[in-house]
Design a protein around this motif. Structure first.
Motif, PDB file in Angstrom:
ATOM      1  N   MET A  97      -9.970  13.028  26.037  1.00  0.00           N
ATOM      2  CA  MET A  97      -9.575  11.646  25.723  1.00  0.00           C
ATOM      3  C   MET A  97      -8.053  11.497  25.702  1.00  0.00           C
ATOM      4  SD  MET A  97     -12.378  10.318  22.996  1.00  0.00           S
ATOM      5  CE  MET A  97     -11.698   8.683  23.006  1.00  0.00           C
ATOM      6  N   ILE A  98      -7.366  12.488  25.128  1.00  0.00           N
ATOM      7  CA  ILE A  98      -5.901  12.439  25.074  1.00  0.00           C
ATOM      8  C   ILE A  98      -5.313  12.508  26.473  1.00  0.00           C
ATOM      9  CG2 ILE A  98      -3.852  13.717  24.328  1.00  0.00           C
ATOM     10  CD1 ILE A  98      -5.442  14.435  21.772  1.00  0.00           C
ATOM     11  N   THR A 120      -6.716  11.639  29.291  1.00  0.00           N
ATOM     12  CA  THR A 120      -7.019  10.392  29.998  1.00  0.00           C
ATOM     13  C   THR A 120      -6.097   9.271  29.534  1.00  0.00           C
ATOM     14  OG1 THR A 120      -9.311  11.092  30.132  1.00  0.00           O
ATOM     15  CG2 THR A 120      -8.863   8.793  30.603  1.00  0.00           C
ATOM     16  N   GLU A 121      -5.825   9.227  28.243  1.00  0.00           N
ATOM     17  CA  GLU A 121      -4.924   8.198  27.707  1.00  0.00           C
ATOM     18  C   GLU A 121      -3.504   8.393  28.246  1.00  0.00           C
ATOM     19  OE1 GLU A 121      -4.316   4.771  25.833  1.00  0.00           O
ATOM     20  OE2 GLU A 121      -6.246   5.794  25.732  1.00  0.00           O
ATOM     21  N   VAL A 122      -3.050   9.633  28.310  1.00  0.00           N
ATOM     22  CA  VAL A 122      -1.708   9.920  28.840  1.00  0.00           C
ATOM     23  C   VAL A 122      -1.639   9.554  30.315  1.00  0.00           C
ATOM     24  CG1 VAL A 122      -0.118  11.806  29.395  1.00  0.00           C
ATOM     25  CG2 VAL A 122      -1.130  11.662  27.123  1.00  0.00           C
ATOM     26  N   SER A 146      -3.468   7.348  31.896  1.00  0.00           N
ATOM     27  CA  SER A 146      -3.518   5.899  32.077  1.00  0.00           C
ATOM     28  C   SER A 146      -2.200   5.236  31.689  1.00  0.00           C
ATOM     29  CB  SER A 146      -4.672   5.291  31.278  1.00  0.00           C
ATOM     30  OG  SER A 146      -4.419   5.412  29.887  1.00  0.00           O
ATOM     31  N   ALA A 147      -1.430   5.869  30.806  1.00  0.00           N
ATOM     32  CA  ALA A 147      -0.105   5.334  30.467  1.00  0.00           C
ATOM     33  C   ALA A 147       0.890   5.610  31.591  1.00  0.00           C
ATOM     34  CB  ALA A 147       0.394   5.941  29.160  1.00  0.00           C
ATOM     35  N   TYR A 200      -6.669  -2.432  31.598  1.00  0.00           N
ATOM     36  CA  TYR A 200      -6.988  -1.351  30.657  1.00  0.00           C
ATOM     37  C   TYR A 200      -8.475  -1.395  30.325  1.00  0.00           C
ATOM     38  CZ  TYR A 200      -7.014   1.504  26.464  1.00  0.00           C
ATOM     39  OH  TYR A 200      -7.292   2.475  25.548  1.00  0.00           O
ATOM     40  N   ALA A 205     -11.179   0.654  27.921  1.00  0.00           N
ATOM     41  CA  ALA A 205     -11.329   1.647  26.856  1.00  0.00           C
ATOM     42  C   ALA A 205     -12.390   2.688  27.195  1.00  0.00           C
ATOM     43  CB  ALA A 205     -11.683   0.959  25.546  1.00  0.00           C
ATOM     44  N   ASP A 243     -11.469   6.319  28.633  1.00  0.00           N
ATOM     45  CA  ASP A 243     -11.163   7.439  27.735  1.00  0.00           C
ATOM     46  C   ASP A 243     -12.419   8.250  27.439  1.00  0.00           C
ATOM     47  OD1 ASP A 243      -8.556   6.630  27.652  1.00  0.00           O
ATOM     48  OD2 ASP A 243      -8.753   5.563  25.747  1.00  0.00           O
TER      49      ASP A 243
END
Length: 135
Positions: free
Chosen positions: A81-82, A84-86, A88-89, A96, A98, A101
């Motif tokens: 999840m982390i 994927t979040e990085v 996507s940033a 976006y 959710a 993630d």
């Protein structure tokens, strides 16, 4: 965890051993009064230079990852999840979502479980030491 055992049979890379419960060893493992039942005869990973009837020391073949698979799966999901979040940033996909993630966490978890399954030992115990102190 170390366990004393006596080798009953050997085949290719596996050996059947009889676990010795006390400090005295019997001559016949199949008729041993010190055994509690058939579960005391197990298959272990064999090493070079062993012979039938030899007394050996067994050691557990699992490592931290195979003992604590639930913690490993949770850590892999959070890491996915982390990551994927990085990603996507860093890379803009327009909108976006959710759910991405969760998808990334699930994919990393599945990959880690497959690697863990491949790397897990085939036998629960392995022979560590032969009766003369030879490793």
């Amino acid at each position: 965890m170390r366990i004393r055992a006596k080798i009953i049979s050997i085949s290719h890379n596996a050996a059947k051993v009889c676990i010795i419960k006390e400090n005295t060893a019997c001559e016949s493992c199949s008729a041993c009064p010190k055994k509690m039942g058939i579960q005391d005869i197990i298959t272990v990973a064999a090493i070079e230079g062993i012979q039938v009837g030899q007394e050996v020391v067994l050691r557990e073949g699992r490592n931290w990852f195979t003992k604590n698979i639930i913690i490993f799966v949770l850590l892999a999901f959070v890491l996915g999840m982390i990551l994927t979040e990085v990603l996507s940033a860093l890379v803009s996909f327009g909108t976006y979502h959710a759910e991405i993630d969760l998808l990334g966490g699930a994919l990393i978890t599945i990959m880690m479980v497959i690697v863990l399954r491949i790397k897990s030992p085939q036998y629960l115990f392995r022979i560590e030491m032969i009766e003369g102190g030879k490793n």
